[in-house]
Design a protein around this motif. Structure first.
Motif, PDB file in Angstrom:
ATOM      1  N   ILE A  36       0.667  -1.659  -0.240  1.00  0.00           N
ATOM      2  CA  ILE A  36      -0.278  -0.261   0.085  1.00  0.00           C
ATOM      3  C   ILE A  36       0.783   1.420   0.120  1.00  0.00           C
ATOM      4  O   ILE A  36       0.638   2.330  -0.655  1.00  0.00           O
ATOM      5  CB  ILE A  36      -1.311  -0.297   1.421  1.00  0.00           C
ATOM      6  CG1 ILE A  36      -2.405  -1.374   0.802  1.00  0.00           C
ATOM      7  CG2 ILE A  36      -1.952   0.947   1.593  1.00  0.00           C
ATOM      8  CD1 ILE A  36      -2.543  -1.265   1.941  1.00  0.00           C
ATOM      9  N   LEU A  39       3.178   1.340  -3.301  1.00  0.00           N
ATOM     10  CA  LEU A  39       2.077   2.087  -4.587  1.00  0.00           C
ATOM     11  C   LEU A  39       1.815   3.665  -4.424  1.00  0.00           C
ATOM     12  O   LEU A  39       1.644   4.260  -5.450  1.00  0.00           O
ATOM     13  CB  LEU A  39       0.327   1.178  -4.423  1.00  0.00           C
ATOM     14  CG  LEU A  39       1.247  -0.362  -4.655  1.00  0.00           C
ATOM     15  CD1 LEU A  39      -0.730  -0.962  -4.776  1.00  0.00           C
ATOM     16  CD2 LEU A  39       1.648  -0.525  -6.604  1.00  0.00           C
ATOM     17  N   ILE A  40       1.634   4.164  -3.094  1.00  0.00           N
ATOM     18  CA  ILE A  40       0.895   5.325  -3.034  1.00  0.00           C
ATOM     19  C   ILE A  40       1.667   6.089  -3.215  1.00  0.00           C
ATOM     20  O   ILE A  40       1.517   7.318  -3.586  1.00  0.00           O
ATOM     21  CB  ILE A  40       0.022   5.556  -1.503  1.00  0.00           C
ATOM     22  CG1 ILE A  40      -1.573   4.473  -1.928  1.00  0.00           C
ATOM     23  CG2 ILE A  40       0.283   6.857  -1.265  1.00  0.00           C
ATOM     24  CD1 ILE A  40      -1.841   4.670  -0.172  1.00  0.00           C
ATOM     25  N   SER A  50      -4.924   1.086  -4.404  1.00  0.00           N
ATOM     26  CA  SER A  50      -3.843   0.471  -3.959  1.00  0.00           C
ATOM     27  C   SER A  50      -3.998  -0.653  -2.645  1.00  0.00           C
ATOM     28  O   SER A  50      -3.746  -1.310  -2.062  1.00  0.00           O
ATOM     29  CB  SER A  50      -3.107   1.905  -3.041  1.00  0.00           C
ATOM     30  OG  SER A  50      -2.431   2.987  -3.874  1.00  0.00           O
TER      31      SER A  50
END
Length: 465
Positions: A36, A39-40, A50
């Motif tokens: 997460i 991806l962010i 995400s």
């Protein structure tokens, strides 16, 4: 809204989606959160996508069948949106009516007219606290920025002396006080009492906002002495209105849902008999759905019609209020899906088992987990939702007050040290015309103060309640 416990949320899953050991579950959690974060931050993927991918990675690493992981995520998403989505929408409508009718400007102008130069920072934190009750943080910033810039310019104040108190008031409301999305989701996740959480949230919010706002602004103004950037002064909503609602009725409308929810909490304490007629009436009146719906309907008359809005104009205002919250709803829903995947994988029970041997307060543990996720993702809402899912089992044997304090501890942790991976960081930087370094020395330190002072207040309350 019925506050579902973790066990009820997972009622359809009669057994965990995986029977992995603690080590494998720990690795799964780290892998899910790492995906997460990556991806962010690295790939700039939307938090909604995400969280979906991170949830699937968590399930896969934990050894869960993919279909069960998908079911867990979908169940959590549906439950979260059903529980908080309507409340977020109602809060957005109330906030839009407050802004477009000129009610927010009326609150601001009335308080500022009565404030002296010495009390101006205190007036700003009061304004932000009142206006920030029904309004999302980003909307609150856009609403209050013109006032902050005008007051700083006309009064020849350092921008930080006026801006920091306003930002502190908004941020504290956003992190600690329902009906903001983060606190609502955390209340649902741990099965806390909303009225008690709201009451204790106000108790924690007041000293926290004072210390991080008017008091800290003295030092922030010395560290970063800047003047308002001329180009950033936008027009105010009420400049084009022939009339606007009065101060008293506007404040009463904003506080109406808060009073209704607190009344329920008070009746619960005094009567404490679920079969009693009065308690059943207040259970309905004080439910967040009824409280916010009542405030919205009342606001259409006390704010909308008072500003001269036609029925068509009110309908347009309501319609425009819903579009901007689509992203918020999706992120909150996906966060609920991630949380449910954590729960069904048995991660919450793992945290409970592992922490038994630690000499660490459950409240402090919740705060530390939220801090870690906040630093990594930059999102207060993601930090709140994820931390709530992880520590929810700790609330099983807690009293009503300590369950509420657990929610507040998570909320405090979710505000820790906003930096370059937080959208709010860039919003403040651009509006105030600061460099990255100046924003770190003011906004980021202010957020950290809120987090630290808040958790200290929570821990002190836990000793006496």
């Amino acid at each position: 809204m019925t506050h579902l416990s973790v066990e009820m949320l997972a009622a359809d899953a009669t057994e965990p989606i995986t029977s992995a050991g603690h080590a494998q579950l720990g690795i799964a959690v780290l892998a899910g959160i790492a995906v997460i974060v990556l991806l962010i931050t690295k790939f700039k993927l939307h938090a909604f996508l995400s969280l979906i991918i991170g949830s699937l990675v968590l399930g896969a690493v934990a050894g869960a069948p993919l279909d069960k992981a998908i079911t867990s995520f979908s169940t959590g998403l549906g439950t979260t949106v059903a529980g908080t989505g309507v409340l977020i929408a109602l809060g957005a409508i109330l906030g839009k009516l407050l802004a477009d009718s000129g009610g927010a400007d009326q609150i601001v102008d009335t308080i500022l007219a009565k404030a002296s130069r010495r009390t101006m920072p205190w007036a700003m934190v009061l304004i932000a606290g009142i206006v920030g009750l029904p309004i999302f943080f980003e909307v609150g910033i856009v609403l209050l920025i013109p006032v902050v810039l005008l007051v700083a310019k006309r009064g020849n104040f350092s921008l930080m002396r006026i801006g920091i108190p306003a930002l502190a008031g908004l941020s504290v409301m956003h992190g600690l006080i329902p009906p903001h999305p983060g606190p609502l989701v955390a209340i649902d996740a741990v099965g806390a009492n909303l009225g008690v959480t709201l009451a204790l949230g106000v108790v924690v919010a007041i000293p926290t906002a004072i210390i991080a706002g008017p008091l800290f602004s003295r030092y922030a103004a010395r560290w970063v002495d800047i003047r308002p950037p001329e180009k950033m002064v936008p027009e105010r909503a009420s400049d084009d209105l022939a009339k606007r609602p009065g101060f008293g009725i506007t404040v009463a409308t904003v506080l109406l849902p808060v009073v209704m929810m607190l009344a329920k909490a008070l009746v619960d304490v005094v009567i404490d008999d679920p079969a009693a007629g009065a308690q059943r009436v207040f259970d309905v009146i004080g439910s967040p759905l009824i409280a916010l719906l009542t405030a919205v309907v009342v606001a259409m008359f006390t704010l909308g019609r008072a500003a001269g809005f036609t029925r068509g104009r009110i309908a347009t205002t309501v319609e425009k209020s819903l579009a901007p919250i689509a992203g918020v709803l999706l992120i909150v829903g996906a966060g609920g899906g991630f949380k449910q995947t954590l729960v069904d994988a048995g991660v919450g029970q793992m945290i409970l088992d592992v922490s038994k041997g630690w000499h660490l307060s459950a409240l402090l543990l919740a705060w530390l987990i939220a801090v870690t996720i906040r630093l990594a993702t930059g999102s207060a809402t993601v930090a709140t939702i994820s931390a709530a899912g992880l520590v929810a089992p700790l609330a099983a044997d807690m009293s009503t007050t300590h369950g509420a304090l657990l929610v507040l501890a998570i909320g405090c942790g979710s505000l820790f040290f906003s930096h370059v991976n937080d959208a709010g960081f860039w919003l403040v930087k651009e509006y105030f015309g600061m460099s990255v370094g100046q924003t770190l020395k003011t906004w980021s330190v202010m957020e950290t103060l809120i987090s630290v002072v808040g958790i200290i207040c929570v821990l002190l309350l836990s000793l006496v309640l």
